[in-house]
Enzyme design. Structure first.
Site, short mmCIF file in Angstrom:
data_model
loop_
_atom_site.label_atom_id
_atom_site.label_comp_id
_atom_site.label_asym_id
_atom_site.label_seq_id
_atom_site.Cartn_x
_atom_site.Cartn_y
_atom_site.Cartn_z
N GLU A 183 0.87 -1.19 0.00
CA GLU A 183 0.00 0.00 0.00
C GLU A 183 0.89 1.22 0.00
OE1 GLU A 183 -3.08 -0.15 -0.76
OE2 GLU A 183 -2.79 -2.30 -0.81
N CYS A 211 -1.80 9.29 4.05
CA CYS A 211 -1.85 8.89 2.64
C CYS A 211 -3.17 9.35 2.04
CB CYS A 211 -1.69 7.39 2.51
SG CYS A 211 -2.85 6.51 3.55
P1 NAD Z 1 8.77 4.82 3.47
O1 NAD Z 1 8.53 4.11 2.18
O2 NAD Z 1 9.91 5.74 3.58
O3 NAD Z 1 8.98 3.74 4.64
C1 NAD Z 1 8.02 2.74 4.91
C2 NAD Z 1 8.70 1.58 5.61
O4 NAD Z 1 9.63 1.01 4.70
C3 NAD Z 1 9.51 1.98 6.83
O5 NAD Z 1 9.39 0.98 7.82
C4 NAD Z 1 10.92 2.03 6.30
O6 NAD Z 1 11.89 1.79 7.31
C5 NAD Z 1 10.90 0.89 5.31
N1 NAD Z 1 11.91 0.95 4.27
C6 NAD Z 1 12.60 2.02 3.81
N2 NAD Z 1 13.44 1.64 2.83
C7 NAD Z 1 13.27 0.31 2.65
C8 NAD Z 1 13.83 -0.65 1.77
N3 NAD Z 1 14.74 -0.32 0.86
N4 NAD Z 1 13.39 -1.92 1.87
C9 NAD Z 1 12.46 -2.27 2.75
N5 NAD Z 1 11.89 -1.40 3.62
C10 NAD Z 1 12.29 -0.13 3.57
O7 NAD Z 1 7.40 5.54 3.85
P2 NAD Z 1 7.09 6.40 5.13
O8 NAD Z 1 7.76 7.72 5.00
O9 NAD Z 1 7.32 5.61 6.38
O10 NAD Z 1 5.50 6.58 5.03
C11 NAD Z 1 4.91 7.56 4.24
C12 NAD Z 1 4.40 6.97 2.95
O11 NAD Z 1 3.51 5.90 3.22
C13 NAD Z 1 3.61 7.95 2.11
O12 NAD Z 1 3.96 7.78 0.76
C14 NAD Z 1 2.17 7.54 2.35
O13 NAD Z 1 1.28 7.91 1.34
C15 NAD Z 1 2.31 6.07 2.47
N6 NAD Z 1 1.18 5.46 3.19
C16 NAD Z 1 0.28 4.74 2.46
C17 NAD Z 1 -0.82 4.18 3.10
C18 NAD Z 1 -1.83 3.38 2.33
O14 NAD Z 1 -2.65 2.70 2.95
N7 NAD Z 1 -1.81 3.42 1.01
C19 NAD Z 1 -0.99 4.37 4.47
C20 NAD Z 1 -0.04 5.11 5.17
C21 NAD Z 1 1.06 5.65 4.52
#
Ligand code: NAD
Length: 520
Positions: free
Chosen positions: A291, A325
């Site tokens: 997501e 999001c």
């Molecule tokens: P992010 O992608 O930076 O991080 C998400 C998670 O992924 C964190 O736990 C992070 O440590 C991990 N991560 C980072 N790099 C990684 C890699 N290379 N491999 C595996 N894991 C890795 O996102 P964020 O800043 O934590 O969250 C904000 C984003 O999430 C926004 O884009 C928002 O729209 C989205 N979001 C979407 C939903 C939905 O339901 N669609 C809900 C909440 C947030």
């Protein structure tokens, strides 16, 4: 499972009413209690082994950068490998634990969260910068996920209705998949982390949980809840640290069976790509539930209640500093009401107070981190060139990552602030010639998560129902605040795999179905 059939019908957890003096007092006490626990050190855990790597991660209070909320240890690639191996070794035992037992544990987890609700609210205020009501909504949603998925598991563990061939007994049973890697974001540091983790566990999978490095304390606190509720230590691992450092190892490990991710588009796509490539020894196609981001729009029609539309846009764009999001980052307004809309919106935005989120006088708290603050301020500068600044436009004073709520009008669809997810308190407003044009603009995005339409025209609402391409569509209300059970949540296109968290299809993503036919 028989005793579980009589569970009361699912109901959403009520929000705390902080206008009541007793509730305010209780929240002040919870904040003091949590503040006194600042700076505690949390270890990683694989099975029954608690591990310090020595490579520390300080989680800061984004409202006050002098305060360290929790001290964590960063996992290494070697530990990530061990975590998957350990989860894999326990999978045969956990997958055979009766579903009724797993459901009972999950209901216990919900009870513990409810008992500690204000304490968790306080952790969210301090570590994620949520205001009191936003924190309470997050914790309520976490409780909802536990209660809802417990009931869903009862349904899926029971007999499934399938056609019976003459001369046969035909059966369909759902089996867990294996080791799941769960990677949540920081913006719903409890609700999303809980929802993804407990969905995987209650269906009989073992889990490697890697909380966001922005909000590891909340993850560690919830891990304690799961243990207290009876989930065996070996059923889930708590692997704090940087996603970039251990993410690839977790995703690529041949014993990883599925990845459940919520976060940004780029990380989600990377995970999807890495997971698609089979590794030596791997005997399945990994399942990826991803997501991702949003660029959500609210359409304001000519015939609409303008006050309600302004309030809906305001709440959707600036609640939790626009870091949802589902946040409205584009208001698309019919030309006939465009100027009146802006005239009503601007003073309300300017009146929003920004400050430390533990102080309930403020409507908005800080953004999550220095890198978020920098990136949002850069987008604001870009936006000033791409449109007309109506409100905000800069950082806000204080000891944390504060940004003034910002509105930029006259934004064209080619603008970066119209197309790219900013994930902060920045709203672009665009003018539509007519309703058809408004829907065209709303759909002019690679994302498709949430959207809303304010209109009194039933024909226009019907048209939006068919043409507005988003996973969660709302009429005459804000586009944030999806409720478990009522608004299964997930988006189209680059917003992800539309997994519909909090809905009746969700647990199936963590299961595989086996059909059994017996000749009689
Ligand atoms: P992010 O992608 O930076 O991080 C998400 C998670 O992924 C964190 O736990 C992070 O440590 C991990 N991560 C980072 N790099 C990684 C890699 N290379 N491999 C595996 N894991 C890795 O996102 P964020 O800043 O934590 O969250 C904000 C984003 O999430 C926004 O884009 C928002 O729209 C989205 N979001 C979407 C939903 C939905 O339901 N669609 C809900 C909440 C947030």
């Amino acid at each position: 499972m028989k005793d579980m059939q009589n569970l009361a019908e699912f109901r959403n957890e009520p929000y705390a009413d902080f206008s009541q003096p007793a509730n305010r007092q209780a929240m002040e006490d919870a904040l003091r209690g949590v503040h006194a626990k600042f700076g505690r050190e949390y270890k990683l855990r694989i099975g029954s082994e608690w591990i310090s790597t020595g490579d520390r991660l300080n989680s800061l209070n984004p409202s006050n950068l002098k305060e360290v909320v929790g001290v964590h240890h960063k996992a290494t690639a070697a530990l990530a490998n061990r975590a998957v191996e350990s989860a894999s070794a326990y999978f045969p035992t956990w997958s055979r634990t009766p579903a009724a037992d797993r459901v009972r544990m999950l209901l216990d987890a919900a009870r513990i969260l409810r008992r500690r609700k204000l304490e968790f609210d306080a952790w969210l205020v301090y570590e994620a910068g949520k205001t009191w009501p936003e924190a309470d909504a997050d914790v309520s949603e976490a409780i909802d996920f536990c209660e809802y998925y417990a009931r869903e598991m009862v349904r899926l563990a029971g007999p499934q209705k399938i056609h019976q061939l003459p001369g046969e007994e035909d059966e369909l049973v759902y089996l867990p998949l294996g080791v799941g890697v769960v990677i949540p974001p920081w913006n719903f540091p409890l609700a999303i982390l809980v929802g993804m983790t407990v969905a995987a566990l209650v269906t009989g999978n073992t889990v490697v949980l890697k909380p966001s490095s922005e909000t590891p304390t909340i993850g560690a606190q919830f891990a304690e809840v799961l243990l207290e509720a009876g989930f065996p230590e070996a059923s889930f691992t708590l692997l704090t640290g940087s996603g970039a450092a251990v993410g690839d190892v977790l995703v690529q490990h041949p014993k990883t069976r599925f990845v459940c991710f919520t976060g940004s588009r780029d990380v989600g796509l990377r995970i999807n790509e890495l997971a698609a490539k089979p590794q030596p020894g791997q005997i399945w196609i990994k399942r990826v539930v991803a997501e991702m981001g949003g660029k959500d729009a609210i359409v304001v029609d000519a015939a609409s209640d303008l006050e309600k539309a302004v309030d809906g846009v305001l709440a959707s764009a600036f609640g939790y500093q626009g870091q949802k999001c589902s946040a409205c980052s584009r208001a698309i307004v019919h030309a006939e009401v465009y100027e009146p809309f802006l005239e009503k919106l601007a003073p309300k935005v300017k009146a929003l107070q920004v400050g430390p989120s533990d102080d309930p006088r403020y409507y908005m708290g800080p953004v999550i981190s220095e890198s978020a603050r920098k990136s949002i301020l850069q987008y604001i500068e870009t936006g000033k060139k791409e449109g007309r600044l109506i409100a905000g436009g800069s950082a806000a004073p204080g000891d944390g990552y504060f940004i003034a709520p910002t509105v930029i009008a006259d934004v064209e669809p080619t603008a970066r602030i119209f197309q790219e997810e900013i994930f902060g308190p920045v709203l672009a407003v665009s003018k539509a010639r007519d309703f058809d044009h408004a829907l065209e603009l709303a759909n002019d995005s690679e994302y498709g998560l949430t959207g809303a339409v304010f209109s009194n025209d039933p024909g226009h609402l019907r048209q939006a129902r068919e043409q507005f391409h988003v996973g969660n569509l709302y009429f005459n209300r804000k586009c944030t605040g999806a409720m478990v059970g009522a608004h299964p949540f997930g988006g189209f296109n680059m917003s992800g795999t539309d997994s519909k968290a909090g809905g009746p299809d969700y647990l199936l993503l963590f299961l595989q179905a086996k059909a059994i036919a017996r000749k009689v």
